[in-house]
Scaffold this motif. Sequence first.
Motif, mmCIF file in Angstrom:
data_model
loop_
_atom_site.group_PDB
_atom_site.id
_atom_site.type_symbol
_atom_site.label_atom_id
_atom_site.label_comp_id
_atom_site.label_asym_id
_atom_site.label_seq_id
_atom_site.Cartn_x
_atom_site.Cartn_y
_atom_site.Cartn_z
ATOM 1 N N UNK A 421 0.847 -1.187 0.000
ATOM 2 C CA UNK A 421 0.000 0.000 0.000
ATOM 3 C C UNK A 421 0.885 1.240 0.000
ATOM 4 N N UNK A 422 0.337 2.333 -0.473
ATOM 5 C CA UNK A 422 1.078 3.591 -0.541
ATOM 6 C C UNK A 422 0.221 4.687 0.093
ATOM 7 N N UNK A 423 0.805 5.408 1.025
ATOM 8 C CA UNK A 423 0.103 6.513 1.673
ATOM 9 C C UNK A 423 0.697 7.833 1.206
ATOM 10 N N UNK A 424 -0.126 8.665 0.573
ATOM 11 C CA UNK A 424 0.277 10.017 0.178
ATOM 12 C C UNK A 424 -0.060 10.975 1.311
ATOM 13 N N UNK A 425 0.883 11.865 1.650
ATOM 14 C CA UNK A 425 0.661 12.756 2.793
ATOM 15 C C UNK A 425 0.876 14.231 2.488
ATOM 16 N N UNK A 426 1.418 14.574 1.323
ATOM 17 C CA UNK A 426 1.618 15.998 1.043
ATOM 18 C C UNK A 426 1.899 16.232 -0.430
ATOM 19 N N UNK A 427 1.458 17.375 -0.907
ATOM 20 C CA UNK A 427 1.983 17.979 -2.126
ATOM 21 C C UNK A 427 2.674 19.259 -1.682
ATOM 22 N N UNK A 428 3.978 19.318 -1.883
ATOM 23 C CA UNK A 428 4.759 20.441 -1.373
ATOM 24 C C UNK A 428 4.766 21.645 -2.301
ATOM 25 N N UNK A 429 4.631 21.396 -3.593
ATOM 26 C CA UNK A 429 4.559 22.524 -4.526
ATOM 27 C C UNK A 429 4.089 22.028 -5.880
ATOM 28 N N UNK A 430 3.576 22.971 -6.667
ATOM 29 C CA UNK A 430 3.198 22.701 -8.044
ATOM 30 C C UNK A 430 3.269 23.991 -8.824
ATOM 31 N N UNK A 431 4.016 23.989 -9.932
ATOM 32 C CA UNK A 431 4.173 25.221 -10.710
ATOM 33 C C UNK A 431 4.388 24.903 -12.181
ATOM 34 N N UNK A 432 4.207 25.920 -13.009
ATOM 35 C CA UNK A 432 4.571 25.880 -14.417
ATOM 36 C C UNK A 432 5.832 26.719 -14.622
ATOM 37 N N UNK A 433 6.473 26.549 -15.772
ATOM 38 C CA UNK A 433 7.579 27.412 -16.169
ATOM 39 C C UNK A 433 7.044 28.570 -16.995
ATOM 40 N N UNK A 434 7.632 29.739 -16.832
ATOM 41 C CA UNK A 434 7.195 30.914 -17.579
ATOM 42 C C UNK A 434 7.827 30.919 -18.977
ATOM 43 N N UNK A 435 7.554 31.917 -19.813
ATOM 44 C CA UNK A 435 8.107 31.917 -21.175
ATOM 45 C C UNK A 435 9.626 31.792 -21.241
ATOM 46 N N UNK A 436 10.333 32.210 -20.184
ATOM 47 C CA UNK A 436 11.793 32.104 -20.142
ATOM 48 C C UNK A 436 12.252 30.830 -19.459
ATOM 49 N N UNK A 437 11.332 29.904 -19.222
ATOM 50 C CA UNK A 437 11.606 28.614 -18.576
ATOM 51 C C UNK A 437 12.010 28.772 -17.108
#
Length: 464
Positions: A421-437
Amino acid sequence: MTLRSARPILGLLLVLAVSIPAGSAAARLPATLSVVRRGIGATTSLRFASSGEAIVDLTVSAPGVSWGTVGSESAVVSLFVDGRYQSDLVVMSEQPTARSFSLGSLAAGTHTLTARFADDRSPAGATSATLVVDAVRMATDSDPGYVALAHAPVLYGRQLSKSTPFANATTDTPLLAWHESAVAPTPGDTVLEYSVVWSNEDGGTDPPALMARWGRTTDIEWIYRVEVDASGTTVPGTAVFQGANHTTKPFGGTYEGDHPLLETCTSNNNVCDTKVNDPMRFALDVEDTRVPSRARESLMDTNPWTYTVMAQEMLREGQVESPSDPATPAMGDQRTYLFVEIKKQTDGANDGNSWVGVAVGVRLLGDPNLYRSDHLAADWAIRRDLPAATTVELPAGTTAADITQVVAIRTISGKKDTGATVTASAINRGFFLDPSYLPEASFLSWAGSVTLTPTSPSAVLVQG
């Protein structure tokens, strides 16, 4: 804007003068060192009140240079301390970029730092470089970070054949280094481990799988580990390095003081401790350390320019599908990916042939598809139980407002389901890259506890 990661404050900083070049009037920091192809270089005069391990903070740029342009990938500047070759600096952009390097162990008193344009190893399109000396810092033996700096490895460049000298001027160049400390089994001792971020790996895992398994196309490896006692002295027989095929080997090479000399020896950036003689040398600053609750890629997050370099190398090498299509496993434009960091724990038996992992899925407004980090390739799922980075390729133009769900998905690799079994406990960050990466601000976070099982293999972590 020039970005720099936060670092601990080290001991005294005393800088006397800067001469740009010889014969010019003295100036206080920050000061500019300008070097040109076939030029004589520029010298900074430094005075330290105490001995210790010295670090220089620079803001660097080179006109007409871009890591994404064939023939103008970089301007290489060699740094010398008191006439002794200390490090190469691969300047990869005309945009000012913050970099830090070790000046090594220095005695109290006056020293010189000299920068010279490295004509032999700089691509033909590079003609000059500018180094702004922002600060020079000294860690004395009474400073908390001294021992980690004193044992930091010096990494020589990669030359896989005689026909590929100065390879790191154009490919798989070392970008960052850091250290981690752990309590040793022996009371009072500490284990120090040093890791490096390279711009990519020409061998090993291919870029689409890197994006799925690791959330980036840079290469990150630990290279050296050693146990030190309470006085900061190496415990005999404990020094090891990561050799070819990711094997741990005892270090039997050469030291400069307590600094081991290593060389990048494989196409996937494993190192060796013998025949360390590549003409390029990197004495990277290792002051940074990873927050234990964060993935290793968080060091890239605090040095955002590394994402631009990462993307430029992929584009220059023709590794990017055009137009991007999230329905294919090929790597698309890295600006179309959601960069996610997830924390999870596996409970149960996994073995080398069969294992249970996790993929991250994303649903979008008005779109019936579930976009998965693993592209439905079982061995592209996240296996490790450290905080882990991954990416999810999405249709071009997707924004944070389009995301309606972020899902954790239990995956099976191999011939059988181990039942883990796998327990997920957090998402620490989520982002996109801007036009300049460059990374945009994170817009995803979640904390909780969701357990994925054979009968309940997926769960929504974030509901938009």
